[in-house]
Design a protein around this motif. Structure first.
Motif, mmCIF file in Angstrom:
data_model
loop_
_atom_site.group_PDB
_atom_site.id
_atom_site.type_symbol
_atom_site.label_atom_id
_atom_site.label_comp_id
_atom_site.label_asym_id
_atom_site.label_seq_id
_atom_site.Cartn_x
_atom_site.Cartn_y
_atom_site.Cartn_z
ATOM 1 N N LEU A 103 0.951 -0.909 0.126
ATOM 2 C CA LEU A 103 0.061 -0.252 -0.091
ATOM 3 C C LEU A 103 0.334 0.976 -0.084
ATOM 4 O O LEU A 103 0.598 1.783 -0.326
ATOM 5 C CB LEU A 103 -1.070 -0.571 1.170
ATOM 6 N N PRO A 136 -12.284 0.532 11.427
ATOM 7 C CA PRO A 136 -12.251 0.797 10.335
ATOM 8 C C PRO A 136 -12.777 -0.504 10.083
ATOM 9 O O PRO A 136 -13.770 -2.028 11.101
ATOM 10 C CB PRO A 136 -10.988 -0.047 9.834
ATOM 11 N N THR A 164 -13.954 -5.281 6.424
ATOM 12 C CA THR A 164 -13.261 -4.959 5.291
ATOM 13 C C THR A 164 -11.689 -4.923 4.978
ATOM 14 O O THR A 164 -10.953 -5.506 4.919
ATOM 15 C CB THR A 164 -14.206 -4.386 3.386
ATOM 16 N N MET A 165 -11.724 -3.717 5.732
ATOM 17 C CA MET A 165 -10.136 -3.164 6.025
ATOM 18 C C MET A 165 -9.261 -4.754 6.919
ATOM 19 O O MET A 165 -8.337 -5.340 6.603
ATOM 20 C CB MET A 165 -10.452 -1.471 6.319
ATOM 21 N N VAL A 220 -8.473 -7.204 5.022
ATOM 22 C CA VAL A 220 -7.605 -6.723 3.645
ATOM 23 C C VAL A 220 -6.690 -7.726 4.667
ATOM 24 O O VAL A 220 -5.447 -7.979 4.066
ATOM 25 C CB VAL A 220 -7.881 -5.926 3.356
ATOM 26 N N LEU A 221 -6.133 -7.176 5.390
ATOM 27 C CA LEU A 221 -4.584 -7.208 6.207
ATOM 28 C C LEU A 221 -4.900 -8.664 6.437
ATOM 29 O O LEU A 221 -3.812 -8.732 6.997
ATOM 30 C CB LEU A 221 -5.553 -6.278 7.872
ATOM 31 N N SER A 269 -14.049 10.304 1.695
ATOM 32 C CA SER A 269 -12.945 8.528 1.027
ATOM 33 C C SER A 269 -12.069 8.689 0.920
ATOM 34 O O SER A 269 -10.830 8.154 0.976
ATOM 35 C CB SER A 269 -14.046 8.011 -0.134
#
Length: 623
Positions: free
Chosen positions: A349, A464, A467-468, A471-472, A373
């Motif tokens: 990222l 968060p 979904t975040m 992802v992590l 966003s």
């Protein structure tokens, strides 16, 4: 330690008074007396009066500090205090033979753009903390950074906001630090601290539970220290850092910039002044019981884009720890780093956000086309990037990170001590871990490389989205620090707060806080939180206390045959086997963010002491 050896608790209490509404003849007086059960030291004429010391007087305000010492006895004690003729407030000190009951938190405020109403405000988790404190008193409250969110300085000022929004970088970097700017920022930080530290349930908690704090960027302003040097070191931004540092010391340590280790023995002063705040860093070392030592690293004062703590300061920190910790007696060392050091990698990222592919999106964000966003920071970059630069796993900090881990491993083996790392910052709960390569065949109890990194964040701020976190979680894999050390995230969250199985077993995006205590071998997995531990404690020091009254829900009573109890027993067995001198870590996770009651579910980890006596002298490493 001899049975009759005297042990003294040291701390301080501070009040702030308005000069035009106060009389200082005589100066404020604090009365200290024991108060629990049927014992009222004040009524029995067994009290001690402490006169206030004028810590600072300026701008029509005076800070008064009361330095107190309490001789510990064979039982924990509830100590009450009142100032002049005000109401009495009480805190608890441990017994001479007791490991402290510890509470840890971080991220104690809302970021800009977050609607507090959606999370029932800042009080729910603190309501749960105060309920737990009533059931089993906390002896200390550790703040892991961002005890107050000062990012609003970018919106609630006039002169600083004008400077911050200036388009011309040359004018911005060369702008003068004026008395008017200084006055505006002095007012902002003073009012911010007075409001946040005296109101709500946090204000109550910090009057009843002695506190130890380190700071992070939001105690100053978002990202301070991680921006490029021309910006971070320019007169205006560096001036803001100095004023934030002054108020951090006043309100979170109850001290002034000129005071050093001679005034507060728990400090480890940095080797040299920081690059942007021209003061020496203040790390902390103290005992929280005979068997538990605490080391809190100041990871902000010396921070630059490629440095977190300088090699010279690391040397002073480890020299102090080596002098203080007694092999075979001190079983655990708790190391507070602020930002997690064992965490899923975000280099991918970081690479994306610094690439030219992001330029069109940055331009749209500057025009506010993308809304909230994707928000630009003060340099026109992507807001999340300075957060990534803060991480130990960032490219700029990787070598320092790896060297620190190896230094801690060496120290653990040398002193035969278990190291547990605390971190916050990321608004998630989780447990990272370092451990020996399985091929070496070392059980956890004998593995000096085993170091859990307990992540507890945030006690107030918004988590968060799922979904975040997912992802992590998918970025989690076994990393190899070297041929002997592996690291990954531990799957502590087998079930969700509703008892249903979770797919993401490593990261929990809910508000939370953490408790640490010596595991009570005589307690059951469910009821041990309401029982007292009794262990030895040596001399120790505190860096602060403050003053104010209560809140939270009764724990659910469970029969030994209930399904929920069997589930908790199974989870406890998975997360560690209880042994003598083990440390019990509990992550208390919010069940429903819309519930002002702040009910939580506990997730437990048992950290065993280190039983190995081996030490490889060839493993030395320099940071």
């Amino acid at each position: 330690m001899a049975k009759d050896e005297t042990e003294v608790w040291r701390g301080s209490i501070m009040i702030v008074t308005a000069d035009d509404r106060s009389s200082y003849n005589p100066p404020p007086r604090l009365r200290l007396f024991a108060h629990w059960c049927k014992k009222d030291g004040e009524k029995q004429q067994k009290f001690r009066d402490v006169m206030g010391t004028r810590l600072l007087s300026e701008r029509g305000t005076t800070w008064w500090r009361f330095t107190i010492e309490i001789e510990l006895s064979d039982k924990q004690a509830r100590i009450a205090y009142r100032i002049n003729h005000g109401p009495s407030i009480a805190f608890w000190v441990p017994a001479r033979e007791e490991t402290m009951n510890i509470m840890f938190h971080s991220c104690n405020g809302f970021s800009l753009g977050i609607n507090p109403v959606a999370f029932s405000g800042p009080d729910p988790m603190w309501r749960d903390v105060l309920k737990a404190h009533r059931e089993k008193p906390f002896h200390v409250m550790i703040g892991g950074g961002d005890q107050v969110y000062n990012d609003a300085v970018a919106e609630q000022t006039v002169l600083f906001r004008e400077w911050l929004t200036a388009k011309n970088p040359i004018h911005k970097y060369t702008a003068d630090w004026t008395p008017e700017l200084a006055d505006e920022l002095e007012n902002f930080y003073f009012e911010r601290y007075c409001n946040w530290f005296s109101q709500g349930l946090f204000g109550i908690a910090n009057s009843q539970i002695p506190m130890i704090n380190i700071w992070d960027d939001h105690d100053i302003i978002d990202g301070f220290g991680s921006y490029p040097s021309p910006f971070n070191g320019c007169p205006v931004f560096a001036g803001l850092g100095r004023i934030a540092h002054k108020h951090y010391l006043l309100f979170q340590h109850q001290t002034q910039v000129h005071e050093s280790e001679t005034h507060e023995p728990s400090w480890i002063m940095g080797a040299a002044p920081g690059p942007y705040i021209p003061e020496r860093s203040r790390s902390l070392f103290m005992f929280l019981g005979r068997k538990v030592a605490f080391l809190g690293l100041d990871c902000r004062t010396e921070r630059q884009r490629d440095v977190i703590v300088t090699p010279e300061t690391y040397k002073l920190i480890f020299e102090r720890a080596r002098r203080e910790i007694v092999k075979g007696i001190t079983k655990h060392l708790i190391v507070l780093l602020g930002v997690p050091i064992a965490y899923p990698r975000l280099v991918w990222l970081e690479t994306l956000l610094t690439s030219k592919l992001m330029d069109p999106l940055k331009a749209l964000a500057r025009m506010n086309v993308l809304g909230a966003s994707l928000i630009c920071n003060t340099l026109g970059g992507v807001e999340i990037l300075d957060d990534l630069d803060d991480h130990w796993t960032a490219k700029n900090h990787k070598s320092e990170r790896n060297a620190l881990i190896k230094q801690l491993q060496q120290f653990a083996a040398e002193k035969s001590i278990r190291i547990t790392i605390l971190g916050g910052d990321v608004h998630l709960a989780g447990v990272g871990q370092f451990y020996s390569n399985p091929a070496l065949g070392l059980p956890k109890e004998r593995d000096h490389r085993y170091m859990p990194n307990v992540i507890s964040s945030a006690i107030v701020n918004a988590p968060p989205p799922n979904t975040m976190a997912d992802v992590l979680n998918k970025r989690n894999k076994v990393h190899h620090l070297d041929s002997s050390t592996d690291e990954d995230m531990y799957p502590i969250f087998a079930t969700d707060v509703d008892g249903k199985p979770r797919n993401n077993k490593r990261l929990m995006p809910r508000r939370n806080y953490c408790t640490l205590s010596e595991y009570d071998l005589n307690s059951s997995p469910v009821t041990e939180l309401s029982k007292s531990a009794t262990r030895m404690i040596p001399k120790f020091f505190r860096s602060g206390t403050q003053k104010k009254a209560t809140g939270r829900k009764d724990t659910q009573s469970l029969s030994p045959n209930s399904g929920k109890l069997k589930q908790e027993v199974a989870e406890l067995q998975q997360n560690g086997t209880p042994t003598a001198d083990a440390l019990e870590v509990v992550l208390r996770v919010e069940i429903n963010q819309k519930d002002p009651g702040g009910a939580t579910k506990p997730y437990r980890l048992i950290v065993p002491p280190l039983t190995t006596q081996s030490y490889d002298a060839t493993a030395s490493v320099q940071i």
